[in-house]
Write an enzyme that holds these catalytic residues in place. Sequence first.
Site, PDB file in Angstrom:
ATOM      1  N   TYR A   1      -3.689  -0.276   9.910  1.00 11.96           N
ATOM      2  CA  TYR A   1      -3.501  -0.660   8.500  1.00 11.96           C
ATOM      3  C   TYR A   1      -2.085  -0.313   8.043  1.00 11.96           C
ATOM      4  CZ  TYR A   1      -4.606  -0.698   3.453  1.00 11.96           C
ATOM      5  OH  TYR A   1      -4.637  -0.948   2.090  1.00 11.96           O
TER       6      TYR A   1
ATOM      7  N   SER B   1       0.846  -1.208   0.000  1.00 15.19           N
ATOM      8  CA  SER B   1       0.000   0.000   0.000  1.00 15.19           C
ATOM      9  C   SER B   1       0.872   1.246   0.000  1.00 15.19           C
ATOM     10  CB  SER B   1      -0.867  -0.002   1.276  1.00 15.19           C
ATOM     11  OG  SER B   1      -1.369   1.280   1.575  1.00 15.19           O
TER      12      SER B   1
HETATM   13  P1  NAP Z   1     -11.982  -5.227  -0.999  1.00 15.45           P
HETATM   14  O1  NAP Z   1     -12.723  -4.844  -2.229  1.00 15.45           O
HETATM   15  O2  NAP Z   1     -12.523  -4.885   0.329  1.00 15.45           O
HETATM   16  O3  NAP Z   1     -11.651  -6.800  -1.063  1.00 15.45           O
HETATM   17  C1  NAP Z   1     -11.037  -7.400   0.024  1.00 15.45           C
HETATM   18  C2  NAP Z   1     -11.116  -8.890  -0.190  1.00 15.45           C
HETATM   19  O4  NAP Z   1     -10.472  -9.534   0.892  1.00 15.45           O
HETATM   20  C3  NAP Z   1     -12.527  -9.400  -0.258  1.00 15.45           C
HETATM   21  O5  NAP Z   1     -12.628 -10.314  -1.339  1.00 15.45           O
HETATM   22  C4  NAP Z   1     -12.699 -10.160   1.060  1.00 15.45           C
HETATM   23  O6  NAP Z   1     -13.490 -11.289   0.846  1.00 15.45           O
HETATM   24  C5  NAP Z   1     -11.292 -10.609   1.347  1.00 15.45           C
HETATM   25  N1  NAP Z   1     -11.019 -10.873   2.766  1.00 15.45           N
HETATM   26  C6  NAP Z   1     -11.033  -9.987   3.781  1.00 15.45           C
HETATM   27  N2  NAP Z   1     -10.708 -10.602   4.924  1.00 15.45           N
HETATM   28  C7  NAP Z   1     -10.496 -11.908   4.623  1.00 15.45           C
HETATM   29  C8  NAP Z   1     -10.126 -13.059   5.378  1.00 15.45           C
HETATM   30  N3  NAP Z   1      -9.913 -12.995   6.698  1.00 15.45           N
HETATM   31  N4  NAP Z   1      -9.991 -14.245   4.741  1.00 15.45           N
HETATM   32  C9  NAP Z   1     -10.201 -14.319   3.408  1.00 15.45           C
HETATM   33  N5  NAP Z   1     -10.557 -13.274   2.621  1.00 15.45           N
HETATM   34  C10 NAP Z   1     -10.688 -12.084   3.247  1.00 15.45           C
HETATM   35  O7  NAP Z   1     -10.533  -4.544  -1.037  1.00 15.45           O
HETATM   36  P2  NAP Z   1      -9.581  -4.127  -2.243  1.00 15.45           P
HETATM   37  O8  NAP Z   1      -9.622  -2.650  -2.396  1.00 15.45           O
HETATM   38  O9  NAP Z   1      -9.808  -5.007  -3.420  1.00 15.45           O
HETATM   39  O10 NAP Z   1      -8.162  -4.480  -1.576  1.00 15.45           O
HETATM   40  C11 NAP Z   1      -7.516  -5.693  -1.818  1.00 15.45           C
HETATM   41  C12 NAP Z   1      -6.123  -5.571  -1.235  1.00 15.45           C
HETATM   42  O11 NAP Z   1      -5.481  -4.415  -1.793  1.00 15.45           O
HETATM   43  C13 NAP Z   1      -6.124  -5.346   0.280  1.00 15.45           C
HETATM   44  O12 NAP Z   1      -4.993  -6.002   0.841  1.00 15.45           O
HETATM   45  C14 NAP Z   1      -5.945  -3.827   0.410  1.00 15.45           C
HETATM   46  O13 NAP Z   1      -5.345  -3.478   1.644  1.00 15.45           O
HETATM   47  C15 NAP Z   1      -5.029  -3.566  -0.739  1.00 15.45           C
HETATM   48  N6  NAP Z   1      -4.987  -2.189  -1.238  1.00 15.45           N
HETATM   49  C16 NAP Z   1      -6.134  -1.581  -1.655  1.00 15.45           C
HETATM   50  C17 NAP Z   1      -6.038  -0.277  -2.181  1.00 15.45           C
HETATM   51  C18 NAP Z   1      -7.243   0.483  -2.665  1.00 15.45           C
HETATM   52  O14 NAP Z   1      -7.098   1.713  -2.865  1.00 15.45           O
HETATM   53  N7  NAP Z   1      -8.384  -0.136  -2.861  1.00 15.45           N
HETATM   54  C19 NAP Z   1      -4.794   0.339  -2.287  1.00 15.45           C
HETATM   55  C20 NAP Z   1      -3.669  -0.325  -1.806  1.00 15.45           C
HETATM   56  C21 NAP Z   1      -3.776  -1.606  -1.307  1.00 15.45           C
HETATM   57  P3  NAP Z   1     -14.939 -11.481   1.559  1.00 15.45           P
HETATM   58  O15 NAP Z   1     -15.413 -10.156   2.058  1.00 15.45           O
HETATM   59  O16 NAP Z   1     -15.786 -12.021   0.464  1.00 15.45           O
HETATM   60  O17 NAP Z   1     -14.691 -12.419   2.642  1.00 15.45           O
HETATM   61  C1  GCO Z   2      -7.061   5.042   3.077  1.00 18.32           C
HETATM   62  C2  GCO Z   2      -7.151   4.127   1.880  1.00 18.32           C
HETATM   63  C3  GCO Z   2      -5.768   3.611   1.560  1.00 18.32           C
HETATM   64  C4  GCO Z   2      -5.820   2.676   0.383  1.00 18.32           C
HETATM   65  C5  GCO Z   2      -4.471   2.192   0.009  1.00 18.32           C
HETATM   66  C6  GCO Z   2      -3.587   3.291  -0.473  1.00 18.32           C
HETATM   67  O1  GCO Z   2      -7.982   5.028   3.895  1.00 18.32           O
HETATM   68  O2  GCO Z   2      -6.055   5.765   3.135  1.00 18.32           O
HETATM   69  O3  GCO Z   2      -8.039   3.066   2.122  1.00 18.32           O
HETATM   70  O4  GCO Z   2      -5.231   2.974   2.659  1.00 18.32           O
HETATM   71  O5  GCO Z   2      -6.591   1.574   0.690  1.00 18.32           O
HETATM   72  O6  GCO Z   2      -3.883   1.428   0.999  1.00 18.32           O
HETATM   73  O7  GCO Z   2      -2.433   2.691  -1.039  1.00 18.32           O
END
Ligand code: NAP
Ligand code: GCO
Length: 259
Positions: free
Chosen positions: A153, A140
């Site tokens: 986080y 992240s």
């Molecule tokens: P999301 O839409 O909330 O998806 C998260 C996924 O994780 C869901 O499929 C959920 O499945 C699963 N999950 C959560 N807890 C779990 C557990 N204990 N066991 C198994 N599955 C679990 O989030 P996203 O935005 O796609 O993020 C995916 C990854 O990218 C995360 O690690 C997040 O921190 C990272 N990330 C996101 C962003 C962003 O801006 N969106 C940026 C940087 C990094 P169910 O709810 O179906 O169980």
């Molecule tokens: C926040 C956002 C971020 C993104 C991502 C950025 O609340 O700042 O959720 O944490 O998820 O991790 O890279």
Amino acid sequence: MNMFSLEGRTAWVTGASGGIGFAIAEALGHAGARIVFNCRSESHAQKAIEAYRDKGIEALGGVCDVTDEASVRAFVDKAGDIDILVNNAGIIKRVPMCEMTAEDFRQVVDIDLVAPFICAKAVIPGMIRRGHGKIINICSMTSELGRETVSAYAAAKGGLKMLTRNICAEYGQYNIQCNGIGPGYIATPQTAPLRERQPDGSRHPFDQFIVSRTPAVRWGEAEDLMGPAVFLASDASNFVNGHVLYVDGGILAYIGKQP
Ligand code: NAP
Ligand code: GCO
């Protein structure tokens, strides 16, 4: 041979019932990999299996809580040899640190940091036996930068960056490459609260802030992560190890426009 091909490989993407994980699994599937995914909800898993099928991918999906070591081992035993692991499953809780309970802090760290350790530990022995493996940890911006209300986080994602480097250090000798992808701000359900319209119909202040801080002048889409994921999952990255590839539209390179 196409160095980006994943033919003959099995990829396990955790938490890939939607969002970033779904896009990454779709990309790896289109590159030739057999796709295995898990999540916590049976209904999410079934819907995702249909969604993958609509994309031409026959994915093996099921319920497995990545924080439950016995459940993870059973899932891996059922899935068979895993050549590529993408530690994607993750949650966030946005609470001022002094108002956050230790229980909530631990839950975020458990899913975002301890679970990638558990999942990597479950697949590395097989990768060593087969003489190759790829592990991609979804880090992240907060692996590098702090922000109010996301202490648990950021601590987890900062630790995940160092777990990535440590797996590289400990298992690189077995032709296992462990790298991170650091997405910027991506439009998924996880960030929906940061983008929702205000009561007067105006854009969320955080939405405006992120767009102004991003040289690409937009939020990322999950699709923006597909190419980087294929690169780090393929032979094209066999000498890339311990690296976090930031896919952020340039945020980390930019101090921000003068107000
Ligand atoms: P999301 O839409 O909330 O998806 C998260 C996924 O994780 C869901 O499929 C959920 O499945 C699963 N999950 C959560 N807890 C779990 C557990 N204990 N066991 C198994 N599955 C679990 O989030 P996203 O935005 O796609 O993020 C995916 C990854 O990218 C995360 O690690 C997040 O921190 C990272 N990330 C996101 C962003 C962003 O801006 N969106 C940026 C940087 C990094 P169910 O709810 O179906 O169980
Ligand atoms: C926040 C956002 C971020 C993104 C991502 C950025 O609340 O700042 O959720 O944490 O998820 O991790 O890279």
